[in-house]
Design a protein around this motif. Structure first.
Motif, PDB file in Angstrom:
ATOM      1  N   ASP A 155       0.374   3.056  15.364  1.00 34.02           N
ATOM      2  CA  ASP A 155       1.126   2.658  16.546  1.00 34.02           C
ATOM      3  C   ASP A 155       0.276   1.720  17.405  1.00 34.02           C
ATOM      4  N   GLU A 156       0.894   1.129  18.412  1.00 36.18           N
ATOM      5  CA  GLU A 156       0.218   0.111  19.223  1.00 36.18           C
ATOM      6  C   GLU A 156      -1.073   0.630  19.867  1.00 36.18           C
ATOM      7  N   LYS A 157      -1.034   1.848  20.377  1.00 35.46           N
ATOM      8  CA  LYS A 157      -2.218   2.420  21.031  1.00 35.46           C
ATOM      9  C   LYS A 157      -3.376   2.581  20.045  1.00 35.46           C
ATOM     10  N   ALA A 158      -3.090   3.109  18.856  1.00 34.87           N
ATOM     11  CA  ALA A 158      -4.143   3.320  17.855  1.00 34.87           C
ATOM     12  C   ALA A 158      -4.713   1.993  17.374  1.00 34.87           C
ATOM     13  N   VAL A 159      -3.856   1.007  17.206  1.00 36.93           N
ATOM     14  CA  VAL A 159      -4.306  -0.309  16.746  1.00 36.93           C
ATOM     15  C   VAL A 159      -5.193  -0.963  17.810  1.00 36.93           C
ATOM     16  N   ARG A 160      -4.797  -0.874  19.069  1.00 32.52           N
ATOM     17  CA  ARG A 160      -5.590  -1.439  20.161  1.00 32.52           C
ATOM     18  C   ARG A 160      -6.955  -0.751  20.255  1.00 32.52           C
ATOM     19  N   ARG A 161      -6.965   0.566  20.147  1.00 31.73           N
ATOM     20  CA  ARG A 161      -8.210   1.333  20.232  1.00 31.73           C
ATOM     21  C   ARG A 161      -9.164   0.980  19.082  1.00 31.73           C
ATOM     22  N   ALA A 162      -8.607   0.673  17.911  1.00 31.76           N
ATOM     23  CA  ALA A 162      -9.430   0.318  16.750  1.00 31.76           C
ATOM     24  C   ALA A 162      -9.932  -1.125  16.817  1.00 31.76           C
ATOM     25  N   LEU A 197      -8.141  -3.916  16.470  1.00 35.05           N
ATOM     26  CA  LEU A 197      -7.475  -4.800  15.509  1.00 35.05           C
ATOM     27  C   LEU A 197      -6.696  -5.869  16.277  1.00 35.05           C
ATOM     28  N   ASP A 198      -7.427  -6.814  16.857  1.00 37.54           N
ATOM     29  CA  ASP A 198      -6.816  -7.818  17.724  1.00 37.54           C
ATOM     30  C   ASP A 198      -5.934  -8.816  16.967  1.00 37.54           C
ATOM     31  N   TYR A 199      -5.944  -8.772  15.659  1.00 39.16           N
ATOM     32  CA  TYR A 199      -5.128  -9.663  14.837  1.00 39.16           C
ATOM     33  C   TYR A 199      -3.839  -8.991  14.370  1.00 39.16           C
ATOM     34  N   TRP A 200      -3.700  -7.692  14.611  1.00 42.88           N
ATOM     35  CA  TRP A 200      -2.613  -6.902  14.039  1.00 42.88           C
ATOM     36  C   TRP A 200      -1.234  -7.438  14.440  1.00 42.88           C
ATOM     37  N   HIS A 201      -1.118  -7.995  15.658  1.00 43.88           N
ATOM     38  CA  HIS A 201       0.178  -8.522  16.110  1.00 43.88           C
ATOM     39  C   HIS A 201       0.588  -9.769  15.323  1.00 43.88           C
ATOM     40  N   LYS A 202      -0.351 -10.407  14.644  1.00 44.85           N
ATOM     41  CA  LYS A 202      -0.051 -11.592  13.833  1.00 44.85           C
ATOM     42  C   LYS A 202       0.362 -11.217  12.405  1.00 44.85           C
ATOM     43  N   LEU A 203       0.215  -9.960  12.062  1.00 40.86           N
ATOM     44  CA  LEU A 203       0.485  -9.480  10.708  1.00 40.86           C
ATOM     45  C   LEU A 203       1.983  -9.342  10.452  1.00 40.86           C
ATOM     46  N   ASP A 204       2.435  -9.840   9.313  1.00 42.42           N
ATOM     47  CA  ASP A 204       3.822  -9.641   8.877  1.00 42.42           C
ATOM     48  C   ASP A 204       3.875  -8.280   8.189  1.00 42.42           C
ATOM     49  N   LEU A 254       0.864  -1.180   0.000  1.00 44.60           N
ATOM     50  CA  LEU A 254       0.000   0.000   0.000  1.00 44.60           C
ATOM     51  C   LEU A 254       0.903   1.233   0.000  1.00 44.60           C
ATOM     52  N   VAL A 255       0.711   2.090  -0.980  1.00 44.93           N
ATOM     53  CA  VAL A 255       1.497   3.322  -1.077  1.00 44.93           C
ATOM     54  C   VAL A 255       0.632   4.482  -0.623  1.00 44.93           C
ATOM     55  N   ASN A 256       1.091   5.177   0.423  1.00 38.00           N
ATOM     56  CA  ASN A 256       0.388   6.328   0.974  1.00 38.00           C
ATOM     57  C   ASN A 256      -1.072   5.999   1.271  1.00 38.00           C
ATOM     58  N   PRO A 257      -1.325   5.000   2.133  1.00 38.98           N
ATOM     59  CA  PRO A 257      -2.716   4.643   2.440  1.00 38.98           C
ATOM     60  C   PRO A 257      -3.444   5.794   3.131  1.00 38.98           C
ATOM     61  N   GLN A 258      -4.704   5.993   2.746  1.00 37.92           N
ATOM     62  CA  GLN A 258      -5.501   7.113   3.234  1.00 37.92           C
ATOM     63  C   GLN A 258      -6.664   6.698   4.138  1.00 37.92           C
ATOM     64  N   ILE A 259      -7.134   5.466   3.999  1.00 36.72           N
ATOM     65  CA  ILE A 259      -8.354   5.054   4.693  1.00 36.72           C
ATOM     66  C   ILE A 259      -8.018   3.944   5.689  1.00 36.72           C
ATOM     67  N   PRO A 260      -8.095   4.243   6.995  1.00 34.55           N
ATOM     68  CA  PRO A 260      -7.702   3.253   7.996  1.00 34.55           C
ATOM     69  C   PRO A 260      -8.527   1.969   7.950  1.00 34.55           C
ATOM     70  N   ASN A 261      -9.821   2.065   7.698  1.00 28.38           N
ATOM     71  CA  ASN A 261     -10.656   0.862   7.664  1.00 28.38           C
ATOM     72  C   ASN A 261     -10.239  -0.074   6.538  1.00 28.38           C
ATOM     73  N   ASN A 262      -9.916   0.480   5.385  1.00 28.35           N
ATOM     74  CA  ASN A 262      -9.465  -0.362   4.268  1.00 28.35           C
ATOM     75  C   ASN A 262      -8.128  -1.016   4.585  1.00 28.35           C
ATOM     76  N   THR A 263      -7.226  -0.268   5.204  1.00 28.33           N
ATOM     77  CA  THR A 263      -5.933  -0.817   5.570  1.00 28.33           C
ATOM     78  C   THR A 263      -6.098  -1.934   6.597  1.00 28.33           C
ATOM     79  N   GLY A 264      -6.996  -1.753   7.542  1.00 34.48           N
ATOM     80  CA  GLY A 264      -7.277  -2.801   8.526  1.00 34.48           C
ATOM     81  C   GLY A 264      -7.829  -4.057   7.875  1.00 34.48           C
ATOM     82  N   ALA A 265      -8.737  -3.886   6.922  1.00 34.96           N
ATOM     83  CA  ALA A 265      -9.305  -5.039   6.218  1.00 34.96           C
ATOM     84  C   ALA A 265      -8.247  -5.756   5.388  1.00 34.96           C
ATOM     85  N   ILE A 266      -7.360  -4.995   4.762  1.00 31.75           N
ATOM     86  CA  ILE A 266      -6.275  -5.601   3.982  1.00 31.75           C
ATOM     87  C   ILE A 266      -5.308  -6.320   4.918  1.00 31.75           C
TER      88      ILE A 266
END
Length: 82
Positions: free
Chosen positions: A40-47, A49-56, A6-18
């Motif tokens: 960052d970790e705080k923003a990801v936790r607040r959103a 995204l409980d799977y984010w730590h598994k993401l490469d 993703l180059v210069n992603p603009q939409i957090p929900n789409n990035t989370g889904a990807i």
């Protein structure tokens, strides 16, 4: 293994889904800065995204930085416009 970039992603929900797609498919996600939102970790936790730590996840400062450290085949690059 697949790599999604993703180059210069603009939409957090789409990035989370990807990101979720990458976790489930075993793919790596490369994000090229600038990013229009915090990942960052705080923003990801607040959103929730409980799977984010598994993401490469790989975050690059620029597209040039990405290409300097990766050698994708030109035939495998599929540009998508908004």
């Amino acid at each position: 293994m697949f790599n999604l970039v993703l180059v210069n992603p603009q939409i957090p929900n789409n990035t989370g889904a990807i990101g979720r797609l990458c976790v489930n498919a075993g793919a790596s996600l490369h994000i090229i800065k600038p990013i229009a939102f915090d990942i960052d970790e705080k923003a990801v936790r607040r959103a929730g995204l409980d799977y984010w730590h598994k993401l490469d996840l790989h975050v690059w400062e620029s597209l040039d930085d990405f290409f300097a450290n990766n050698s994708p085949e030109i035939s495998s690059i599929i540009p998508l416009d908004d």
